[in-house]
Design a protein around this motif. Structure first.
Motif, mmCIF file in Angstrom:
data_model
loop_
_atom_site.group_PDB
_atom_site.id
_atom_site.type_symbol
_atom_site.label_atom_id
_atom_site.label_comp_id
_atom_site.label_asym_id
_atom_site.label_seq_id
_atom_site.Cartn_x
_atom_site.Cartn_y
_atom_site.Cartn_z
ATOM 1 N N GLN A 42 0.833 -1.197 0.000
ATOM 2 C CA GLN A 42 0.000 0.000 0.000
ATOM 3 C C GLN A 42 0.877 1.259 0.000
ATOM 4 N N PRO A 45 0.410 7.041 3.358
ATOM 5 C CA PRO A 45 -0.770 7.911 3.439
ATOM 6 C C PRO A 45 -0.478 9.324 2.928
ATOM 7 N N SER A 288 -5.987 7.148 11.931
ATOM 8 C CA SER A 288 -7.022 6.335 11.275
ATOM 9 C C SER A 288 -6.451 5.554 10.106
ATOM 10 N N CYS A 289 -5.411 6.085 9.462
ATOM 11 C CA CYS A 289 -4.780 5.356 8.357
ATOM 12 C C CYS A 289 -4.187 4.040 8.841
ATOM 13 N N GLU A 291 -5.321 2.277 11.489
ATOM 14 C CA GLU A 291 -6.463 1.404 11.770
ATOM 15 C C GLU A 291 -6.998 0.777 10.485
ATOM 16 N N GLU A 292 -7.065 1.553 9.424
ATOM 17 C CA GLU A 292 -7.547 1.039 8.133
ATOM 18 C C GLU A 292 -6.588 -0.006 7.578
ATOM 19 N N LEU A 293 -5.288 0.222 7.756
ATOM 20 C CA LEU A 293 -4.293 -0.728 7.259
ATOM 21 C C LEU A 293 -4.388 -2.056 8.000
ATOM 22 N N SER A 295 -6.971 -3.262 9.502
ATOM 23 C CA SER A 295 -8.217 -3.900 9.066
ATOM 24 C C SER A 295 -8.034 -4.591 7.724
ATOM 25 N N LEU A 296 -7.298 -3.954 6.813
ATOM 26 C CA LEU A 296 -7.025 -4.558 5.510
ATOM 27 C C LEU A 296 -6.255 -5.859 5.664
ATOM 28 N N LYS A 299 -8.475 -8.646 7.103
ATOM 29 C CA LYS A 299 -9.373 -9.211 6.095
ATOM 30 C C LYS A 299 -8.622 -10.168 5.177
#
Length: 387
Positions: A42, A45, A288-289, A291-293, A295-296, A299
């Motif tokens: 990824q 950010p 938050s970036c 937290e999103e990472l 979560s990715l 998943k």
């Protein structure tokens, strides 16, 4: 002209050999799904990139940084540890800025060990730990990380003579390559062990932000007395997808931090100031970036582990990091199985023996491609009828 004997003793770069195999396959025009790497897929950010751009436009950042790094980044590291772990860090005495933590891990034995001194390393473990041993002219012994002990070291099983002789030990949780995590109780035991045997501890916290199932990874420094015996190394490479930026830091024991700053005084003039300011913005800005990472990655982990279990490949889901540690089928060594997957399924993985003797019987899979490619990789493996 010949290179020095010390350089001749350096271990073969495990990952470079793996990359060469993959590149050769790609050059043949094959569609390789590369699960053998540890390089975040990824982008960094946007707000961190913008911070770099802004800082780079300021002529003040075009000069040499102070040798030990910018105060802004040291204070940011201190603030980060207070917010994330509740740990107080003196920004001027207990923080060292690093050119990525790999550099810190390789140079640290030269800071703390004399010729012939002993250090203890995990097996399996990050291969580049051995580079620092050779460059310091030190000796090393390994301790096994076994599935039956949740891939944690059993300090009682380490021979007494090794514990008494050792001056330094490396730990790494969340763990590369196993994906295991360590809790506060383990780190409290580590502090007791280190104090009893007068051993310095380095915790490689490269995957410190990446924990799954709602559980945040634990810092060594959360354990009472940890700063008395050791340091933690934290990289921005994984937390913020900044692997190419080469920036990290060490925090903890003041004497060890001072030794890192001393050796780096002779090796570098510190990092490009604009990168340091961007790193400070990453640590103190919106998380938050991150937290999103996480979560990715979670998943991807769930998708991959569910898929391999459906084809009969039973493995434990990693609790942290972005790696899965999978047993190889009967009839294969780790390297044979990795070569077989590359040749027959165009799927690249890292053979476990590259991480040490106790990595034999496993492969490491990086969850660093999107879910569709992970599923395609599993489908290709399914067609080999191995499970």
């Amino acid at each position: 002209m010949e290179i020095s004997e010390r350089l001749k003793k350096l271990p073969t770069q495990f990952f470079s050999a793996l990359v060469k195999k993959v590149n050769n396959a790609v050059a043949e025009g094959r569609d390789i799904i590369n699960l053998g790497q540890g390089n975040p897929d990824q982008p960094t950010p946007p707000h961190i990139v913008k911070a770099l751009q802004t800082a780079a436009e300021d002529p003040k950042t075009h000069k040499y940084s102070p040798f030990s790094g910018l105060s802004e980044l040291k204070h940011a590291a201190s603030e980060y540890y207070k917010k994330q772990y509740g740990v107080d860090i003196d920004p001027e005495k207990e923080v060292a800025i690093l050119f990525g933590t790999k550099t810190g891990l390789v140079e640290l034995p030269m800071c703390l060990l004399n010729e012939g001194d002993l250090m203890l390393l995990p097996d399996p473990g990050y291969p580049d730990y051995l580079s620092g041993v050779v460059l310091a002219g030190a000796q090393f012994k390994t301790f096994p990380l076994l599935a039956e002990n949740r891939f944690l070291p059993d300090y009682n099983a380490i021979p007494l003579e090794d514990k008494e002789a050792a001056k330094l030990v490396y730990l790494n949780y969340p763990n590369n390559p196993t994906g295991a995590t360590a809790d506060l109780k383990f780190f409290e035991e580590t502090v007791t062990f280190a104090k009893k045997h007068r051993i310095s501890v380095v915790h490689d916290f490269a995957y410190g932000a990446i924990g799954f199932d709602g559980k945040k990874p634990t810092s060594l420094l959360e354990a009472e007395g940890a700063k008395d015996i050791g340091i933690e190394m934290y990289t921005l490479s994984k937390t913020y997808n900044m692997a190419g930026w080469r920036v990290g830091f060490a925090v903890g024991n003041q004497n060890i931090i001072e030794s890192i700053n001393l050796i780096q005084d002779h090796l570098y003039c510190s990092l490009f100031p604009a990168i340091q300011l961007a790193a400070a913005a990453a640590l103190t800005g919106d998380q938050s970036c991150v937290e999103e990472l996480v979560s990715l990655y979670e998943k991807r982990r769930n998708t991959f582990i569910n898929a391999i279990r459906q084809i009969g490949w039973n493995a434990q889901a990693p609790k942290g990091s972005f790696f899965a540690w999978l047993p190889v089928p009967k009839g294969f060594t780790s390297e044979e199985f990795a070569d077989y997957l590359l040749e027959k399924a165009d799927v690249a993985v890292a053979p476990g023996n590259g991480f040490g003797q106790y990595g034999e019987g496993y492969i490491r899979v990086g969850l660093l491609v999107d879910e569709s490619r992970l599923l395609e990789a599993v489908d290709r493996i399914r067609k080999l009828n191995l499970f």
